[in-house]
Design a protein around this motif. Structure first.
Motif, short mmCIF file in Angstrom:
data_model
loop_
_atom_site.label_atom_id
_atom_site.label_comp_id
_atom_site.label_asym_id
_atom_site.label_seq_id
_atom_site.Cartn_x
_atom_site.Cartn_y
_atom_site.Cartn_z
N VAL A 198 33.92 38.51 45.89
CA VAL A 198 33.99 39.87 45.37
C VAL A 198 32.90 40.02 44.32
O VAL A 198 32.78 39.19 43.43
CB VAL A 198 35.38 40.13 44.75
N GLN A 199 32.09 41.07 44.47
CA GLN A 199 31.00 41.25 43.50
C GLN A 199 31.29 42.42 42.58
O GLN A 199 31.47 43.54 43.02
CB GLN A 199 29.69 41.49 44.26
N SER A 219 35.42 48.35 42.38
CA SER A 219 36.26 49.32 43.08
C SER A 219 37.73 48.95 42.87
O SER A 219 38.04 47.83 42.46
CB SER A 219 35.93 49.32 44.57
N GLN A 220 38.61 49.88 43.20
CA GLN A 220 40.04 49.63 43.06
C GLN A 220 40.45 48.39 43.84
O GLN A 220 41.17 47.54 43.33
CB GLN A 220 40.82 50.87 43.56
N SER A 221 39.95 48.28 45.06
CA SER A 221 40.39 47.14 45.89
C SER A 221 39.82 45.82 45.34
O SER A 221 40.48 44.79 45.41
CB SER A 221 39.99 47.36 47.35
N GLN A 222 38.61 45.87 44.78
CA GLN A 222 38.05 44.65 44.18
C GLN A 222 38.90 44.21 43.00
O GLN A 222 39.19 43.02 42.83
CB GLN A 222 36.61 44.89 43.72
N LEU A 223 39.31 45.18 42.17
CA LEU A 223 40.12 44.84 41.00
C LEU A 223 41.47 44.27 41.43
O LEU A 223 41.97 43.32 40.84
CB LEU A 223 40.31 46.07 40.12
N GLU A 224 42.03 44.86 42.48
CA GLU A 224 43.32 44.35 42.99
C GLU A 224 43.16 42.92 43.49
O GLU A 224 44.01 42.07 43.24
CB GLU A 224 43.82 45.24 44.14
N GLN A 225 42.06 42.68 44.19
CA GLN A 225 41.84 41.33 44.72
C GLN A 225 41.62 40.30 43.60
O GLN A 225 42.13 39.20 43.67
CB GLN A 225 40.66 41.32 45.69
N LEU A 226 40.88 40.73 42.58
CA LEU A 226 40.66 39.84 41.44
C LEU A 226 41.97 39.45 40.77
O LEU A 226 42.16 38.32 40.34
CB LEU A 226 39.77 40.53 40.39
N ALA A 227 42.88 40.44 40.71
CA ALA A 227 44.16 40.18 40.04
C ALA A 227 45.07 39.33 40.92
O ALA A 227 45.90 38.57 40.42
CB ALA A 227 44.83 41.50 39.70
#
Ligand SMILES: [Zn+2]
Length: 391
Positions: free
Chosen positions: A17-18, A158-166
């Motif tokens: 994820v970037q 993006s929202q989905s990147q932040l969700e994945q990071l969490a």
């Protein structure tokens, strides 16, 4: 070659994820100085390693680590610098062995072999959890720099990147400086999505004669995509009838997944076609040829497996032996069935098909057989260590 099914329950894969960093001018200066220092250090380590008989991490570290620390490189950063150099030499070795730099004695190859590897002053630098931490709620990172720990560097995603990071454990991250912007490419350990029960197969022909060419690839991809879309449409209608909030969310996710699947499939085909002509360009001795093949097979296989797994698509590896000689209508196998490069003509039942269509159907039939047999995958780690035996 074995019949293998790519999916294992409970398996994990790497996802990158970037996110974009928004450093203040002062923070940006510290990041820039850090990349410069780390790549200076890497170039020095590369020169030392160039003169060594063993370029294994352990040996190179013994010779260079203390100097890096004395030069102000943090202990994690120093280890990443050393690893970066060792990895670069390994990559070079693999490329030379695969013939990607020409025959022994060719000017390109001589040039590559006669000097140490070099890094650009702004080449990416790896970080790990010990010298980079995320404050997801505050949306900031804190990371080591040559001028001390930098705190509260804002980032966006993006929202989905932040969700994945969490949601997923973080591995290494690369600090990247590109076109004046700063990024972190974060590696996440993500569990596999469960693959859909397949109702068809996308046959990707990794045949020997036309290594990685799929002249019928687009047609096959189109058929699979249409089938996939029909199935997704039925699901969407069901969700739309519900019209609840969670159904809407599911719908949105499903639309995205569908778009991704289409893009991924096309990318697969494009990537496949990129490898066309690899044999024509590279002339190698016979014993070298087989290693080039396994290299290309592994590359392509890894790519396809990765993309498929991301989309929750099942992967089956099938023995491609005689798929071009066997009739997909009656199973009769004969070398003379093949009338030419493009045409398949069965000597037993008289079926006439496009040779690639016939081959793809045979592969699909074998994939079905493997799937129905319920065989578990024996591929140890599809992303990193997929083994595709050449038939
Ligand atoms: Zn036949």
């Amino acid at each position: 070659m074995r019949f293998d099914m790519g999916h294992r329950y409970g398996a994990h894969m790497k996802l990158v994820v970037q996110v974009k960093l928004l450093p203040s001018p002062g923070q940006a200066a510290a990041l820039e100085a850090t990349l410069l220092a780390c790549n200076d250090a890497a170039n020095w380590v590369a020169e030392v390693a160039f003169g060594m008989t063993s370029r294994r991490n352990y040996d190179v570290r013994k010779r260079t680590y203390a100097n890096l620390r004395a030069a102000g490189i943090g202990s994690q950063a120093a280890q990443h610098v050393i690893k970066k150099v060792c990895d670069a030499y390994t990559t070079l070795k693999v490329n030379i062995r695969a013939g990607n730099l020409g025959e022994p004695g060719s000017s390109r190859r001589v040039r590559a072999e006669s000097k140490s590897v070099r890094f650009r002053p702004d080449a990416a630098q790896p970080y790990d959890q010990r010298n980079l931490s995320f404050a997801l709620d505050a949306r900031t990172v804190s990371l080591w720099t040559i001028s001390g720990r930098l705190k509260d560097v804002p980032f966006i995603g993006s929202q989905s990147q932040l969700e994945q990071l969490a949601a997923h454990p973080r591995g290494e991250s690369d600090l990247i400086h590109r076109s004046g912007m700063w990024f972190l490419a974060v590696t996440l350990d993500v569990p596999d999505p469960d693959p859909h029960e397949p109702d068809g197969w996308l046959g990707v022909d990794l045949g020997i004669v036309n290594i990685a060419t799929t002249s019928d690839g687009k047609r096959m991809a189109g058929r699979v995509l249409n089938r996939y879309r029909r199935r997704q449409l039925a699901l969407r209608r069901k969700l739309q009838a519900k019209a609840t909030k969670s159904a809407k969310r599911l719908l949105k996710r499903q639309r995205r997944r569908e778009a991704r699947f289409a893009a991924d499939t096309n990318h697969c085909i494009a990537k496949t076609e990129d490898l066309t002509g690899i044999r024509a360009r590279v002339r190698l001795r016979k014993d070298q040829r087989s290693s080039l093949h396994s290299w290309a097979f592994a590359q392509l296989g890894r790519f396809i497996a990765y993309k498929a797994r991301r989309s929750g698509v099942a992967v089956a590896y099938v023995n491609p032996a005689h798929t071009s000689q066997q009739c997909s209508e009656c199973s009769y196998t004969d070398r003379n069935n093949r009338a030419g490069q493009a045409t398949f003509a069965c000597r037993a039942c008289g079926a006439i098909l496009h040779a690639d269509v016939n081959g793809s159907r045979n592969i699909a039939l074998r994939a079905d057989a493997a799937w129905l047999a319920g065989r578990q995958s024996s591929v140890p780690e599809p992303v990193l260590g997929l083994v595709l035996d050449a038939a």
